[in-house]
Design a protein around this motif. Structure first.
Motif, PDB file in Angstrom:
ATOM      1  N   VAL A 263      -2.716   6.310  10.276  1.00 48.73           N
ATOM      2  CA  VAL A 263      -3.284   6.771   9.002  1.00 48.73           C
ATOM      3  C   VAL A 263      -3.237   5.563   8.088  1.00 48.73           C
ATOM      4  N   ARG A 264      -4.395   5.131   7.591  1.00 51.15           N
ATOM      5  CA  ARG A 264      -4.417   3.933   6.748  1.00 51.15           C
ATOM      6  C   ARG A 264      -5.380   4.085   5.577  1.00 51.15           C
ATOM      7  N   ASN A 265      -4.983   3.454   4.482  1.00 48.20           N
ATOM      8  CA  ASN A 265      -5.810   3.420   3.264  1.00 48.20           C
ATOM      9  C   ASN A 265      -6.148   4.811   2.743  1.00 48.20           C
TER      10      ASN A 265
ATOM     11  N   GLU B  57      -0.185   2.921   7.252  1.00 50.00           N
ATOM     12  CA  GLU B  57      -0.425   1.600   6.687  1.00 50.00           C
ATOM     13  C   GLU B  57      -1.271   1.669   5.421  1.00 50.00           C
ATOM     14  N   ASN B  58      -0.735   1.088   4.362  1.00 53.59           N
ATOM     15  CA  ASN B  58      -1.467   0.916   3.105  1.00 53.59           C
ATOM     16  C   ASN B  58      -1.931   2.237   2.493  1.00 53.59           C
ATOM     17  N   ASN B  59      -1.072   3.246   2.561  1.00 54.24           N
ATOM     18  CA  ASN B  59      -1.371   4.539   1.961  1.00 54.24           C
ATOM     19  C   ASN B  59      -0.702   4.652   0.599  1.00 54.24           C
ATOM     20  N   THR B  60      -1.218   5.531  -0.233  1.00 54.60           N
ATOM     21  CA  THR B  60      -0.628   5.812  -1.538  1.00 54.60           C
ATOM     22  C   THR B  60      -0.190   7.267  -1.556  1.00 54.60           C
TER      23      THR B  60
ATOM     24  N   LYS C   8       4.126   0.803   6.903  1.00 55.42           N
ATOM     25  CA  LYS C   8       3.966  -0.569   6.403  1.00 55.42           C
ATOM     26  C   LYS C   8       3.020  -0.609   5.207  1.00 55.42           C
ATOM     27  N   ASP C   9       3.459  -1.311   4.157  1.00 57.11           N
ATOM     28  CA  ASP C   9       2.626  -1.563   2.976  1.00 57.11           C
ATOM     29  C   ASP C   9       2.149  -0.287   2.278  1.00 57.11           C
ATOM     30  N   ASN C  10       2.954   0.766   2.328  1.00 54.46           N
ATOM     31  CA  ASN C  10       2.620   2.008   1.622  1.00 54.46           C
ATOM     32  C   ASN C  10       3.183   1.956   0.213  1.00 54.46           C
ATOM     33  N   ARG C  11       2.560   2.702  -0.709  1.00 51.37           N
ATOM     34  CA  ARG C  11       3.028   2.827  -2.078  1.00 51.37           C
ATOM     35  C   ARG C  11       3.443   4.277  -2.298  1.00 51.37           C
ATOM     36  N   CYS C  12       4.721   4.471  -2.567  1.00 50.75           N
ATOM     37  CA  CYS C  12       5.254   5.816  -2.827  1.00 50.75           C
ATOM     38  C   CYS C  12       5.855   5.809  -4.217  1.00 50.75           C
TER      39      CYS C  12
ATOM     40  N   ILE D 287       8.373  -1.324   6.796  1.00 47.05           N
ATOM     41  CA  ILE D 287       8.054  -2.725   6.493  1.00 47.05           C
ATOM     42  C   ILE D 287       7.298  -2.814   5.171  1.00 47.05           C
ATOM     43  N   SER D 288       7.840  -3.535   4.215  1.00 46.68           N
ATOM     44  CA  SER D 288       7.152  -3.914   2.967  1.00 46.68           C
ATOM     45  C   SER D 288       6.514  -2.745   2.230  1.00 46.68           C
ATOM     46  N   ASN D 289       7.224  -1.644   2.106  1.00 45.77           N
ATOM     47  CA  ASN D 289       6.716  -0.506   1.338  1.00 45.77           C
ATOM     48  C   ASN D 289       7.129  -0.659  -0.119  1.00 45.77           C
ATOM     49  N   ASP D 290       6.273  -0.235  -1.036  1.00 47.48           N
ATOM     50  CA  ASP D 290       6.538  -0.285  -2.470  1.00 47.48           C
ATOM     51  C   ASP D 290       6.970   1.124  -2.899  1.00 47.48           C
ATOM     52  N   ILE D 291       8.275   1.273  -3.135  1.00 50.74           N
ATOM     53  CA  ILE D 291       8.833   2.590  -3.447  1.00 50.74           C
ATOM     54  C   ILE D 291       9.501   2.511  -4.816  1.00 50.74           C
ATOM     55  N   HIS D 292       8.970   3.231  -5.795  1.00 43.16           N
ATOM     56  CA  HIS D 292       9.578   3.185  -7.136  1.00 43.16           C
ATOM     57  C   HIS D 292       9.232   4.428  -7.938  1.00 43.16           C
TER      58      HIS D 292
END
Length: 163
Positions: free
Chosen positions: A85-87, A109-112, A131-135, A154-159
């Motif tokens: 599942v990506r983008n 990958e790269n999900n919001t 990887k590279d998800n924004r949560c 890997i490299s997820n943006d969680i804030h």
């Protein structure tokens, strides 16, 4: 390729799942947004097996029923489902935005994932790569790993999540 918002209101359906995939082959979805609309409770999409390739999609507004027969997920993977599942954007779901459970192996990958109770969860014996998800702005966790689940994160943006 279909590029439109798919607002699904099942006729004659109470609680449950709006879209359910039970096949064994490859299920590909591109450029479609699935959103529950109306006063019924439902999970937006459930994949019970097979292989998936979802990209540039949306899964929104899953709602929980009072008796919890409809868990209110955005996207849930069961059994031995595999794929990617990506983008995609997964938002405003009453429970988990993307839930990977049982023996499912799903790469995200790269999900919001935002405004869910939990953004992403791997539970049971689930595995995959996130990887590279924004949560962000989820009520509880951005990413939850529970049970014997073994995803690679890997490299997820969680804030700005609750707990």
């Amino acid at each position: 390729m279909i590029k439109r918002l798919c607002k699904v209101t099942p006729i004659g359906m109470g609680s449950g799942t709006i879209v359910k995939y039970t096949g064994e082959g490859l299920f590909t979805i591109r450029d479609i947004a699935f959103r529950r609309e109306g006063d019924f409770a439902a999970t937006v999409m459930a994949v019970l097996g097979g292989e998936v390739d979802f990209s540039n999609c949306g899964f929104a507004n899953g709602a929980t029923s009072e008796d919890e027969t409809a868990p209110g997920m955005g996207l849930i993977f069961f059994n031995d489902a595999v794929g990617i599942v990506r983008n995609c954007t997964v938002e405003d779901n009453a429970q988990v935005g993307i839930l990977v459970r049982d023996e499912a192996h799903i790469s995200l990958e790269n999900n919001t994932c935002l405004f869910n109770n939990i953004g992403i969860a791997y539970v049971g014996n689930a595995s995959g790569v996130a990887k590279d998800n924004r949560c962000t702005s989820n009520l509880e966790q951005g990413i939850l790993v529970s049970g014997l689940a073994k995803p690679e994160l890997i490299s997820n943006d969680i804030h700005d999540n609750g707990s």
